[in-house]
Write an enzyme that holds these catalytic residues in place. Structure first.
Site, mmCIF file in Angstrom:
data_model
loop_
_atom_site.group_PDB
_atom_site.id
_atom_site.type_symbol
_atom_site.label_atom_id
_atom_site.label_comp_id
_atom_site.label_asym_id
_atom_site.label_seq_id
_atom_site.Cartn_x
_atom_site.Cartn_y
_atom_site.Cartn_z
ATOM 1 C CG LEU A 33 -17.805 14.317 6.188
ATOM 2 C CD1 LEU A 33 -18.463 13.243 5.179
ATOM 3 C CD2 LEU A 33 -16.129 14.410 5.759
ATOM 4 C CE1 TYR A 138 -11.634 28.751 16.010
ATOM 5 C CE2 TYR A 138 -10.104 30.757 16.432
ATOM 6 C CZ TYR A 138 -10.504 29.523 15.873
ATOM 7 O OH TYR A 138 -9.240 28.596 15.478
HETATM 8 P P1 NAD Z 1 -10.968 23.079 8.750
HETATM 9 O O1 NAD Z 1 -12.552 23.664 8.916
HETATM 10 O O2 NAD Z 1 -10.497 22.720 7.500
HETATM 11 O O3 NAD Z 1 -11.079 21.760 9.524
HETATM 12 C C1 NAD Z 1 -11.940 21.284 10.767
HETATM 13 C C2 NAD Z 1 -12.484 20.132 10.749
HETATM 14 O O4 NAD Z 1 -13.527 19.699 11.547
HETATM 15 C C3 NAD Z 1 -13.472 19.703 9.229
HETATM 16 O O5 NAD Z 1 -13.219 18.464 8.521
HETATM 17 C C4 NAD Z 1 -14.697 19.786 9.829
HETATM 18 O O6 NAD Z 1 -15.604 19.067 9.008
HETATM 19 C C5 NAD Z 1 -14.630 19.190 11.298
HETATM 20 N N1 NAD Z 1 -15.680 19.706 12.103
HETATM 21 C C6 NAD Z 1 -16.388 20.909 12.372
HETATM 22 N N2 NAD Z 1 -17.397 20.738 13.278
HETATM 23 C C7 NAD Z 1 -17.426 19.414 13.638
HETATM 24 C C8 NAD Z 1 -17.971 18.712 14.368
HETATM 25 N N3 NAD Z 1 -18.998 19.426 15.258
HETATM 26 N N4 NAD Z 1 -18.081 17.295 14.686
HETATM 27 C C9 NAD Z 1 -16.960 16.866 13.958
HETATM 28 N N5 NAD Z 1 -16.455 17.278 13.187
HETATM 29 C C10 NAD Z 1 -16.273 18.609 12.955
HETATM 30 O O7 NAD Z 1 -9.988 23.904 9.750
HETATM 31 P P2 NAD Z 1 -8.561 23.810 9.787
HETATM 32 O O8 NAD Z 1 -8.008 25.112 9.582
HETATM 33 O O9 NAD Z 1 -7.856 22.456 9.668
HETATM 34 O O10 NAD Z 1 -8.432 23.939 11.449
HETATM 35 C C11 NAD Z 1 -8.215 22.573 12.323
HETATM 36 C C12 NAD Z 1 -7.926 23.260 13.576
HETATM 37 O O11 NAD Z 1 -7.035 24.059 13.821
HETATM 38 C C13 NAD Z 1 -9.334 23.849 14.358
HETATM 39 O O12 NAD Z 1 -9.428 23.517 15.525
HETATM 40 C C14 NAD Z 1 -8.983 25.469 14.089
HETATM 41 O O13 NAD Z 1 -9.844 26.036 14.985
HETATM 42 C C15 NAD Z 1 -7.558 25.284 14.519
HETATM 43 N N6 NAD Z 1 -6.817 26.529 14.060
HETATM 44 C C16 NAD Z 1 -6.778 26.618 12.654
HETATM 45 C C17 NAD Z 1 -5.804 27.765 12.105
HETATM 46 C C18 NAD Z 1 -5.574 28.170 10.681
HETATM 47 O O14 NAD Z 1 -4.823 28.949 10.504
HETATM 48 N N7 NAD Z 1 -6.189 27.238 9.787
HETATM 49 C C19 NAD Z 1 -5.456 28.723 12.994
HETATM 50 C C20 NAD Z 1 -5.711 28.416 14.313
HETATM 51 C C21 NAD Z 1 -6.214 27.220 15.059
HETATM 52 C C1 UD2 Z 2 -6.567 34.926 11.940
HETATM 53 C C2 UD2 Z 2 -7.469 33.616 11.731
HETATM 54 C C3 UD2 Z 2 -8.739 33.768 12.541
HETATM 55 C C4 UD2 Z 2 -8.312 34.194 13.991
HETATM 56 C C5 UD2 Z 2 -7.367 35.411 13.957
HETATM 57 C C6 UD2 Z 2 -6.528 35.605 15.333
HETATM 58 C C7 UD2 Z 2 -7.469 32.462 9.550
HETATM 59 C C8 UD2 Z 2 -7.916 32.493 8.277
HETATM 60 N N1 UD2 Z 2 -7.944 33.363 10.275
HETATM 61 O O1 UD2 Z 2 -7.102 35.893 11.235
HETATM 62 O O2 UD2 Z 2 -9.239 32.506 12.759
HETATM 63 O O3 UD2 Z 2 -7.459 33.098 14.632
HETATM 64 O O4 UD2 Z 2 -5.981 35.052 13.129
HETATM 65 O O5 UD2 Z 2 -5.840 37.115 15.246
HETATM 66 O O6 UD2 Z 2 -6.442 31.881 9.871
HETATM 67 N N2 UD2 Z 2 -6.504 40.175 4.024
HETATM 68 C C9 UD2 Z 2 -6.261 40.659 2.658
HETATM 69 N N3 UD2 Z 2 -6.827 40.220 1.850
HETATM 70 C C10 UD2 Z 2 -7.620 39.212 1.728
HETATM 71 C C11 UD2 Z 2 -7.825 38.530 2.980
HETATM 72 C C12 UD2 Z 2 -7.068 38.922 3.827
HETATM 73 O O7 UD2 Z 2 -5.636 41.670 2.785
HETATM 74 O O8 UD2 Z 2 -8.162 38.963 0.398
HETATM 75 C C13 UD2 Z 2 -5.634 40.421 5.252
HETATM 76 C C14 UD2 Z 2 -6.377 40.517 6.371
HETATM 77 O O9 UD2 Z 2 -6.993 42.182 6.673
HETATM 78 C C15 UD2 Z 2 -5.577 40.605 7.446
HETATM 79 C C16 UD2 Z 2 -4.476 39.502 6.839
HETATM 80 O O10 UD2 Z 2 -4.626 39.566 5.375
HETATM 81 O O11 UD2 Z 2 -4.690 41.563 7.731
HETATM 82 C C17 UD2 Z 2 -4.517 38.027 7.406
HETATM 83 O O12 UD2 Z 2 -5.994 37.808 7.520
HETATM 84 P P1 UD2 Z 2 -6.565 36.398 7.519
HETATM 85 O O13 UD2 Z 2 -7.946 36.190 7.453
HETATM 86 O O14 UD2 Z 2 -5.754 35.373 6.564
HETATM 87 O O15 UD2 Z 2 -6.166 35.923 9.036
HETATM 88 P P2 UD2 Z 2 -6.355 37.034 10.289
HETATM 89 O O16 UD2 Z 2 -4.907 36.907 10.945
HETATM 90 O O17 UD2 Z 2 -7.030 38.199 10.073
#
Ligand code: NAD
Ligand code: UD2
Length: 309
Positions: A33, A138
């Site tokens: 959480l 990351y």
């Molecule tokens: P999120 O932060 O909403 O979900 C992550 C969940 O993991 C949360 O519920 C958090 O409480 C839990 N968590 C974090 N650290 C933990 C720990 N030490 N032990 C147990 N639980 C833990 O993020 P999300 O966007 O839902 O991402 C889910 C997965 O997808 C992640 O692995 C993230 O790196 C990956 N991912 C997401 C995106 C995106 O665009 N959202 C893009 C690329 C990869």
């Molecule tokens: C994404 C992922 C990051 C990493 C990266 C790898 C998210 C949130 N981030 O970053 O975790 O995996 O890809 O390449 O998924 N922007 C604006 N205004 C705002 C916010 C963002 O202009 O208020 C722009 C920002 O500068 C970028 C684009 O929107 O050009 C996307 O930004 P982002 O933070 O959603 O995701 P990104 O691709 O930078």
């Protein structure tokens, strides 16, 4: 089937839990959480609060499962650079704990990787055979998960599937941090009537993939396990510029706000598009939800259109 979903209280994980339960599976969620919330969690799921860095907690959660979806991670790139050691423990050691626990029963592990593994590789579109060049802690740890996923398959016979998510968006994505996904921030600001901030000229592009499509890919990866280790891009293959996105969010919300252009973010990637062909050939589909349709679903979850209905 009985599945474990780590990170099941988060944005993507909670949607996956909903789908698994709707399909008749039993679901156990392990989550600390830290960024997720019980408000996201379907009450039919069993919940254990615990940290992925605790091998005993992971072993206990894995005891009776048929497969694990490993999504728990510190998903903030900024945090991964600031809290290098801790995020490494969560994002890479946490993965190894899950894979280690899967050894006994050789149950399939489907886990979240990221487009961040490509880093400054500028190939367009990015395909799985392009060189990983992570630029952040990351991205390095997500690539580490893929390498250990390979070890898990080669040495221990665990089927592992890494899904390289591109820019995922949809309901329940937290807009509160400055590093939250741009779509969650834009939707939140439009709903509040606040101006949108575009960093740079807004011509930078991203491959935005709707969370419902991501969940279908996670499910397909579990239902079609193979021997060995696989990785797939989870992307649409379509580019949307941030300028265009600002316009689309306002259209979907039926509200206009000002758009301010600010200095570009340091190190911002100019263009990021994934090649979805490997995914499509393995699963028979690729993410298809257009940004326009996905935005309508996101904004309706935020209450747009309720008054008219
Ligand atoms: P999120 O932060 O909403 O979900 C992550 C969940 O993991 C949360 O519920 C958090 O409480 C839990 N968590 C974090 N650290 C933990 C720990 N030490 N032990 C147990 N639980 C833990 O993020 P999300 O966007 O839902 O991402 C889910 C997965 O997808 C992640 O692995 C993230 O790196 C990956 N991912 C997401 C995106 C995106 O665009 N959202 C893009 C690329 C990869
Ligand atoms: C994404 C992922 C990051 C990493 C990266 C790898 C998210 C949130 N981030 O970053 O975790 O995996 O890809 O390449 O998924 N922007 C604006 N205004 C705002 C916010 C963002 O202009 O208020 C722009 C920002 O500068 C970028 C684009 O929107 O050009 C996307 O930004 P982002 O933070 O959603 O995701 P990104 O691709 O930078």
């Amino acid at each position: 089937m009985q599945y474990l979903v780590t990170g099941g209280c988060g944005f993507i994980g909670s949607h996956l839990v909903d789908k698994l339960l709707a399909d008749g599976h039993s679901v156990l969620v392990l989550d600390d959480l830290s960024t997720g919330s019980l408000d996201n969690l379907n009450p039919e799921a069993e919940f254990v609060r615990g940290c992925i860095t605790d091998q005993a907690a992971v072993d206990a959660a894995m005891r009776n499962v048929d497969g694990v979806f490993h999504l728990a991670a510190i998903a903030s790139v900024a945090r991964s650079n600031e809290e290098w050691s801790w995020t490494h423990k969560v994002n890479l050691t946490g993965f190894v704990h899950v894979a280690d626990a899967a050894r006994a029963r050789k149950c399939p592990v489907v886990y979240a990787s990221s487009a961040a593994i490509y880093g400054d590789n500028c190939a367009l579109p990015l395909s799985e055979t392009d060189e990983p060049r992570p630029m952040t802690a990351y991205g390095a740890d997500k690539l580490g998960c893929e390498l250990h996923g390979r070890v898990g398959a080669l040495i221990h016979g665990i089927p592992t599937t890494g899904l390289r998510f591109f820019n995922v968006y949809g309901p329940r994505q937290d807009p509160k941090s400055p590093y939250s996904g741009v779509i969650s921030i834009f939707a939140d600001r439009v709903m509040r009537g606040e101006p949108l901030k575009v960093f740079g000229d807004g011509h930078q592009t991203r491959d935005f993939v709707y969370v419902g499509d991501v969940v279908r890919c996670l499910d397909a990866a579990m239902q079609t396990p193979v021997r060995g280790a696989r990785v797939f891009n989870v992307c649409t293959g379509r580019a949307t510029s941030i300028r265009e996105l600002a316009h689309l969010v306002m259209m979907a919300a039926g509200r206009e706000v000002a758009v301010r252009y600010l200095e570009a973010r340091a190190g911002d990637i100019h263009a990021s598009i994934g090649d979805p062909r490997r995914l499509r050939s393995a699963f028979g589909f690729k993410p298809e939800t257009s940004v326009g349709t996905g935005l309508m679903q996101l904004l309706s979850s935020l209450g747009v259109g309720e008054k008219a209905a």
